[in-house]
Design a protein around this motif. Structure first.
Motif, PDB file in Angstrom:
ATOM      1  N   GLY A  40       0.775  -1.226   0.000  1.00  0.00           N
ATOM      2  CA  GLY A  40       0.000   0.000   0.000  1.00  0.00           C
ATOM      3  C   GLY A  40       0.808   1.279   0.000  1.00  0.00           C
ATOM      4  O   GLY A  40       0.243   2.370   0.102  1.00  0.00           O
ATOM      5  N   LYS A  41       2.122   1.147  -0.113  1.00  0.00           N
ATOM      6  CA  LYS A  41       2.979   2.330  -0.094  1.00  0.00           C
ATOM      7  C   LYS A  41       3.800   2.408  -1.376  1.00  0.00           C
ATOM      8  O   LYS A  41       3.972   1.429  -2.091  1.00  0.00           O
ATOM      9  CB  LYS A  41       3.900   2.299   1.118  1.00  0.00           C
ATOM     10  CG  LYS A  41       3.176   2.400   2.450  1.00  0.00           C
ATOM     11  CD  LYS A  41       4.151   2.535   3.599  1.00  0.00           C
ATOM     12  CE  LYS A  41       3.439   2.703   4.918  1.00  0.00           C
ATOM     13  NZ  LYS A  41       4.398   2.881   6.049  1.00  0.00           N
ATOM     14  N   GLU A  42       4.335   3.596  -1.635  1.00  0.00           N
ATOM     15  CA  GLU A  42       5.185   3.772  -2.800  1.00  0.00           C
ATOM     16  C   GLU A  42       6.581   3.220  -2.530  1.00  0.00           C
ATOM     17  O   GLU A  42       7.010   3.097  -1.381  1.00  0.00           O
ATOM     18  CB  GLU A  42       5.268   5.254  -3.161  1.00  0.00           C
ATOM     19  CG  GLU A  42       3.954   5.855  -3.635  1.00  0.00           C
ATOM     20  CD  GLU A  42       4.123   7.291  -4.114  1.00  0.00           C
ATOM     21  OE1 GLU A  42       3.146   7.848  -4.634  1.00  0.00           O
ATOM     22  OE2 GLU A  42       5.223   7.841  -3.958  1.00  0.00           O
ATOM     23  N   ARG A  43       7.273   2.896  -3.596  1.00  0.00           N
ATOM     24  CA  ARG A  43       8.657   2.451  -3.470  1.00  0.00           C
ATOM     25  C   ARG A  43       9.494   3.601  -2.921  1.00  0.00           C
ATOM     26  O   ARG A  43       9.367   4.738  -3.369  1.00  0.00           O
ATOM     27  CB  ARG A  43       9.184   1.987  -4.819  1.00  0.00           C
ATOM     28  CG  ARG A  43      10.571   1.358  -4.777  1.00  0.00           C
ATOM     29  CD  ARG A  43      10.939   0.769  -6.123  1.00  0.00           C
ATOM     30  NE  ARG A  43      10.016  -0.286  -6.524  1.00  0.00           N
ATOM     31  CZ  ARG A  43      10.206  -1.058  -7.591  1.00  0.00           C
ATOM     32  NH1 ARG A  43      11.290  -0.901  -8.339  1.00  0.00           N
ATOM     33  NH2 ARG A  43       9.321  -1.979  -7.914  1.00  0.00           N
ATOM     34  N   GLU A  44      10.344   3.294  -1.945  1.00  0.00           N
ATOM     35  CA  GLU A  44      11.161   4.331  -1.347  1.00  0.00           C
ATOM     36  C   GLU A  44      12.640   3.977  -1.412  1.00  0.00           C
ATOM     37  O   GLU A  44      13.024   2.806  -1.334  1.00  0.00           O
ATOM     38  CB  GLU A  44      10.761   4.590   0.106  1.00  0.00           C
ATOM     39  CG  GLU A  44      10.998   3.430   1.057  1.00  0.00           C
ATOM     40  CD  GLU A  44      10.837   3.824   2.513  1.00  0.00           C
ATOM     41  OE1 GLU A  44      10.978   5.020   2.860  1.00  0.00           O
ATOM     42  OE2 GLU A  44      10.574   2.903   3.329  1.00  0.00           O
ATOM     43  N   PHE A  45      13.450   5.006  -1.503  1.00  0.00           N
ATOM     44  CA  PHE A  45      14.900   4.847  -1.496  1.00  0.00           C
ATOM     45  C   PHE A  45      15.373   4.466  -0.107  1.00  0.00           C
ATOM     46  O   PHE A  45      14.897   4.981   0.895  1.00  0.00           O
ATOM     47  CB  PHE A  45      15.553   6.150  -1.938  1.00  0.00           C
ATOM     48  CG  PHE A  45      17.017   6.211  -1.640  1.00  0.00           C
ATOM     49  CD1 PHE A  45      17.491   6.885  -0.523  1.00  0.00           C
ATOM     50  CD2 PHE A  45      17.928   5.572  -2.470  1.00  0.00           C
ATOM     51  CE1 PHE A  45      18.838   6.936  -0.232  1.00  0.00           C
ATOM     52  CE2 PHE A  45      19.281   5.612  -2.192  1.00  0.00           C
ATOM     53  CZ  PHE A  45      19.746   6.302  -1.073  1.00  0.00           C
ATOM     54  N   ILE A  46      16.356   3.550  -0.059  1.00  0.00           N
ATOM     55  CA  ILE A  46      16.932   3.132   1.210  1.00  0.00           C
ATOM     56  C   ILE A  46      18.394   3.523   1.306  1.00  0.00           C
ATOM     57  O   ILE A  46      18.814   4.184   2.245  1.00  0.00           O
ATOM     58  CB  ILE A  46      16.809   1.613   1.405  1.00  0.00           C
ATOM     59  CG1 ILE A  46      15.350   1.206   1.449  1.00  0.00           C
ATOM     60  CG2 ILE A  46      17.528   1.160   2.680  1.00  0.00           C
ATOM     61  CD1 ILE A  46      14.591   1.854   2.582  1.00  0.00           C
ATOM     62  N   ALA A  47      19.188   3.086   0.339  1.00  0.00           N
ATOM     63  CA  ALA A  47      20.627   3.315   0.413  1.00  0.00           C
ATOM     64  C   ALA A  47      21.221   3.260  -0.986  1.00  0.00           C
ATOM     65  O   ALA A  47      20.677   2.608  -1.876  1.00  0.00           O
ATOM     66  CB  ALA A  47      21.295   2.266   1.302  1.00  0.00           C
ATOM     67  N   ALA A  48      22.344   3.957  -1.157  1.00  0.00           N
ATOM     68  CA  ALA A  48      23.055   3.925  -2.429  1.00  0.00           C
ATOM     69  C   ALA A  48      24.551   3.948  -2.169  1.00  0.00           C
ATOM     70  O   ALA A  48      25.008   4.450  -1.137  1.00  0.00           O
ATOM     71  CB  ALA A  48      22.646   5.102  -3.307  1.00  0.00           C
ATOM     72  N   ILE A  49      25.292   3.435  -3.134  1.00  0.00           N
ATOM     73  CA  ILE A  49      26.744   3.375  -3.025  1.00  0.00           C
ATOM     74  C   ILE A  49      27.341   3.706  -4.384  1.00  0.00           C
ATOM     75  O   ILE A  49      26.804   3.312  -5.417  1.00  0.00           O
ATOM     76  CB  ILE A  49      27.199   1.988  -2.523  1.00  0.00           C
ATOM     77  CG1 ILE A  49      28.686   1.954  -2.198  1.00  0.00           C
ATOM     78  CG2 ILE A  49      26.823   0.887  -3.512  1.00  0.00           C
ATOM     79  CD1 ILE A  49      29.105   0.709  -1.414  1.00  0.00           C
ATOM     80  N   ASN A  50      28.444   4.453  -4.375  1.00  0.00           N
ATOM     81  CA  ASN A  50      29.042   4.814  -5.648  1.00  0.00           C
ATOM     82  C   ASN A  50      29.841   3.647  -6.218  1.00  0.00           C
ATOM     83  O   ASN A  50      29.987   2.600  -5.597  1.00  0.00           O
ATOM     84  CB  ASN A  50      29.889   6.075  -5.515  1.00  0.00           C
ATOM     85  CG  ASN A  50      31.201   5.842  -4.767  1.00  0.00           C
ATOM     86  OD1 ASN A  50      31.323   4.894  -4.000  1.00  0.00           O
ATOM     87  ND2 ASN A  50      32.172   6.692  -5.002  1.00  0.00           N
TER      88      ASN A  50
END
Length: 125
Positions: A42-52
């Motif tokens: 029931g929720k939108e996709r959300e950002f959690i973490a990123a790495i270069n």
């Protein structure tokens, strides 16, 4: 085109830990930023973490800072998400993604062109 496969999800009690893995095939992702996203029912996709691309820079959403750690092993074409102190609100399908542009660190879903199929993480209270 790169294919991404996540693994490591499952059911865990609150306060527990899981480590997600995302392995790429088809082409190397060693020069691309990688990210983890999640989507709860029931929720939108959300950002959690990123790495270069080199693993020298990371970025986290506030709700997981200090609990989750993103890392990568370019020799294995694999990205990891270590999740500690899990909470019931962390329950979601977790997706890894590869950026479309090399040598960039992005947190925007639109910048990621390749996505895995997702792995379910369920945290019981």
């Amino acid at each position: 085109q790169v294919q991404l496969v996540e693994s490591g999800g499952g059911l865990v009690q609150a306060g527990g830990s899981l480590r997600l893995s995302c392995t790429a095939s088809g082409r190397p992702v060693s020069t691309y930023g990688m990210g983890w996203f999640r989507q709860a029912p029931g929720k939108e996709r959300e950002f959690i973490a990123a790495i270069n691309w080199r693993g020298s820079s990371t970025y986290y959403t506030d709700s997981v800072k200090g609990r989750f750690t993103i890392s990568r092993d370019n020799a294995k074409n694999t990205v990891y998400l270590q999740m500690n102190s899990l909470k019931p609100e962390d329950t979601a399908v977790y997706y890894c993604a590869a950026d479309q542009v090399p040598y960039r660190l992005s947190v925007e879903a639109v910048d990621f062109g390749s996505w895995g199929q997702g792995t379910q993480v369920t945290v019981s209270s």
